[in-house]
Each structure stands twice: as C-alpha cells, then as structure tokens.
Design a protein around this motif. Sequence first.
Motif, short mmCIF file in Angstrom:
data_model
loop_
_atom_site.label_atom_id
_atom_site.label_comp_id
_atom_site.label_asym_id
_atom_site.label_seq_id
_atom_site.Cartn_x
_atom_site.Cartn_y
_atom_site.Cartn_z
N GLY A 24 -93.73 -24.71 11.81
CA GLY A 24 -94.06 -25.98 11.18
C GLY A 24 -92.92 -26.97 11.08
O GLY A 24 -93.08 -28.05 10.52
N VAL A 25 -91.75 -26.62 11.62
CA VAL A 25 -90.58 -27.49 11.51
C VAL A 25 -90.15 -28.00 12.88
O VAL A 25 -90.11 -27.24 13.85
CB VAL A 25 -89.39 -26.74 10.85
CG1 VAL A 25 -88.13 -27.60 10.87
CG2 VAL A 25 -89.75 -26.35 9.42
N ARG A 90 -89.67 -20.12 15.93
CA ARG A 90 -90.97 -20.78 15.92
C ARG A 90 -90.87 -22.27 15.60
O ARG A 90 -91.89 -22.94 15.47
CB ARG A 90 -91.91 -20.08 14.93
CG ARG A 90 -92.28 -18.67 15.38
CD ARG A 90 -93.33 -18.06 14.49
NE ARG A 90 -93.60 -16.67 14.87
CZ ARG A 90 -94.35 -15.83 14.16
NH1 ARG A 90 -94.91 -16.24 13.03
NH2 ARG A 90 -94.53 -14.60 14.57
N ALA A 91 -89.67 -22.76 15.47
CA ALA A 91 -89.47 -24.21 15.31
C ALA A 91 -89.50 -24.87 16.69
O ALA A 91 -89.44 -24.20 17.71
CB ALA A 91 -88.14 -24.48 14.62
N ARG A 92 -89.59 -26.17 16.69
CA ARG A 92 -89.61 -26.91 17.95
C ARG A 92 -88.55 -28.01 17.91
O ARG A 92 -88.17 -28.49 16.85
CB ARG A 92 -90.99 -27.50 18.22
CG ARG A 92 -92.09 -26.44 18.26
CD ARG A 92 -93.40 -27.05 18.72
NE ARG A 92 -93.39 -27.29 20.15
CZ ARG A 92 -94.25 -28.12 20.77
NH1 ARG A 92 -95.13 -28.80 20.05
NH2 ARG A 92 -94.21 -28.28 22.07
N LEU A 93 -88.11 -28.40 19.11
CA LEU A 93 -87.03 -29.38 19.24
C LEU A 93 -87.54 -30.73 19.69
O LEU A 93 -88.46 -30.83 20.51
CB LEU A 93 -86.01 -28.92 20.29
CG LEU A 93 -85.06 -27.77 19.99
CD1 LEU A 93 -84.19 -27.55 21.20
CD2 LEU A 93 -84.22 -28.04 18.77
N GLY A 119 -90.60 -37.20 12.02
CA GLY A 119 -90.93 -36.06 11.18
C GLY A 119 -89.97 -34.89 11.28
O GLY A 119 -90.23 -33.83 10.70
N VAL A 120 -88.85 -35.04 11.99
CA VAL A 120 -87.88 -33.95 12.06
C VAL A 120 -87.30 -33.71 10.67
O VAL A 120 -87.13 -34.65 9.88
CB VAL A 120 -86.75 -34.21 13.08
CG1 VAL A 120 -87.32 -34.37 14.49
CG2 VAL A 120 -85.90 -35.41 12.70
N VAL A 148 -84.05 -36.16 6.40
CA VAL A 148 -83.44 -35.38 7.48
C VAL A 148 -82.06 -34.89 7.05
O VAL A 148 -81.21 -35.69 6.62
CB VAL A 148 -83.30 -36.21 8.77
CG1 VAL A 148 -82.69 -35.37 9.89
CG2 VAL A 148 -84.66 -36.77 9.20
N LEU A 149 -81.82 -33.59 7.16
CA LEU A 149 -80.50 -33.02 6.92
C LEU A 149 -79.75 -32.98 8.25
O LEU A 149 -80.18 -32.33 9.20
CB LEU A 149 -80.61 -31.61 6.36
CG LEU A 149 -79.29 -30.83 6.24
CD1 LEU A 149 -78.33 -31.51 5.28
CD2 LEU A 149 -79.55 -29.38 5.82
N SER A 150 -78.60 -33.65 8.31
CA SER A 150 -77.77 -33.67 9.52
C SER A 150 -76.72 -32.57 9.44
O SER A 150 -75.95 -32.52 8.48
CB SER A 150 -77.09 -35.03 9.69
OG SER A 150 -78.06 -36.04 9.89
#
Length: 398
Positions: A24-25, A90-93, A119-120, A148-150
């Motif tokens: 989901g992230v 299971r996250a996506r880039l 939405g990242v 967003v956390l950088s």
Amino acid sequence: MRLSWGLRAVGVGSLWRAGVRGQGVEIGHLDSGVAEHPVLRRRVAAFLDTDARGRPAGEHPRDELGHGTHTAAIVCGGSVEGLAIGAAPRARLRSAAVIDAGDNLVRILRGLDWLRGSGVRVLCMALGFEGDNPVLWTMLEALRREGVLSVCAIGNHGPARPLSPARYPGVLSVGAITEAGEVPGYCARVLDDAGRCVAPALLAPGTFASADSRGEGLRTMGGTSQACALVAGIAALLASARPRATPGQLASALIRGARPIEGLESRCRHGLVDARRALELLGTHGQRGFGPRPVEPPFFRDPALMKTARLGSSFSGGVVRCIVIASSRAADHPLEGRAASILARVSKATRQQPKAVEYFPVARAAVVEASPRFIHALAMDSRVRVLSPTRAENRYRL
C-alpha cells in the motif's frame, strides 16, 4: 528465505513476520533510473526520464549508471536464489532518472516536481552535492508538507565533506556502517559549534549485494547510498503499518528506536536504525527532531555564474542557463506573474528576449536561458533573490 546481512542487522525480519512488507505504499526514488531486472519486476509504478537539460524525456525505465537499479532493489526488491534483497518488497517505486549527466540540479527539481501530488509517502535520495541551494530547500519542504519523508545519503567523500540535501532541515540523513560495526572513513558527517555530531541522524548497513543493471545477477556495492536506500525501505514499512503517520512521526520513531553505538557518537547523531523498535515506538508519545532548524537562505548571486555572464563570449554558444528566485512571496502574486514582470523589465532594458523560460512554481523558481548580457542585467534587478547554476556540481555555499 534468507535475508541479506543488512536486512538482518536492522530487524527487518520481525516486521515481515508481523505481515508488514510495505504493502500500500509508494516510494519516490530519484537516482540514475532503474533497469528492468527480475527483482524489480512489477515494482515500478511510474518512471520519469529527464534529458540533460532537465526536460521530460520518456517513461520507459532505464539506468545507464547502475546506481539507481542497485538502490531501488534495496528499497523494495524481491529475492534472488532464495536471498531477500529489498526491505519493503511489497511497496512500489515512482522512479526518476536525474543524475547520470547534464544539469543535475534542474533534473532533480524536475523529479521532485513530478512527485508532488503523487501520493508517495517516502522519498529516497541517494544522491547529493557539496554546498546548498535554496531552490532545493524549498521543494523538499513543500513535499514534507504534503506528507513525504525525505531520506538522504550524507555522502562518501570523507568526514569533512557532507553533502546536500542530507544537510538540510526536515530530512532524515543517513550514514553507513560496516558488518564489523565500524563507520567507514568515507562516511561524511556534520558537527555543530560544540563539536557534536548532528548528521547523519542514523547509521545503516552500507554494503549490499543487489540488482545489477547489466543483467539478471547481483552486484556488490557499498556506500551511504545503499544505507540510505535501506532506511527508506524501513520507513516505507512503518508507513505501511501506520498509514496515517506523518513524516515527523515516522522520522521520530526511527530516531528514538535507533541503537546507540558506543564510541561512534562523533560519527552519528542517534545510532543504528532498528526497524522493530521503530515500529514499537511509532505512534507513542514523544517526538525528537531530525534536523537543524530551518534557516532562511539570504539573497545570493553565484559569483562564478556572474563572472560567466560578464565575460559572455567565453561561454560556448553565447547562452547562459540559470535558476532564478524572485524576492516577493506574496500569495496573490504567482511565480509566473512575478517572473514575467521581471523578465519584461530586463527585456526592455537590454532590448533582448530570453530564449527559454521554465517555471517551478512550488519552489518559487524559474529556469531562464538567455544571453550573458540579459542574465547579468537580471542579476542586477533588485527583485531577484537568487541566481543559481543549473548544475548540482557547482559549490554553492550560503
């Protein structure tokens, strides 16, 4: 399935056993791109290619350097021959190729602008340059306000040469540690006036066998980039477990959960990242800061750029390309209007028109391409706050 030593060292397995694998992230990934590799199959949600001048150049994944493919697999890659590679499989880039050549600063800005509103939840920036640039400060702050956390690499050029944007307020800076529990000599740091280490905020394993862009196998590489990618993957795990967590809460949990390492206080602010403890602390009371206080950058005109504009004929093609920030910040004066007013005034004074103008409204900046005479006149305008090079390699200290 076997976990790489880096994943084992920071407790990723405990989150996996709890069913947390990054589902989901989506994670922003600014690097040299991504190549098609089995461990990244179905993990790239979107791709942006930028040309040497920072303009969109396509959507087909590529990676000429291999660096981006390597870090992407550490963030969210699958497994090879039973060896787990990525922290959040299971996250996506959402990946953008921004650092392999050309005007790197504009390319980075283009990638950040592309990520806005996507939405990242986490941004992995395993890149950097010496000095500071207020345009980049502003863009990263805008993303933080969007949730967003950088996560940024502190750099591999020795203790005295920390890189930006890891030095900036509001980002989570990461350094590397070896399997022997030592901070390698290449890992940079930032000390305050009292000699205390303020960055990197965290350490993470820095040597990984990860995806090789030249084929389907693995390649071992090491550095703060790999450590940064691992922490970005762990942050994605936390965001998956707690979808409503803010960037500050994610960073605070990672920081409060870090394991202090005796004898390394001068090389890291908080210690070795610990995924299990971070998840336990996420959402509990208490929040610790993860960077120095924001400092408003002053008016600045890069001296080297000014010299180029004055000399004019020494610049190939007779055209100068630079980044401009207008001084006014009034909400009722959008960037395009302010910049257009300034450019019209300079055009009238010089009897010349800029050859090209591109806008980055959220950063209150524009990229201007014009004759040296025009750029010099632009720099002299009192409403221009910053005149910056377009290449991140330029040293730019405020």
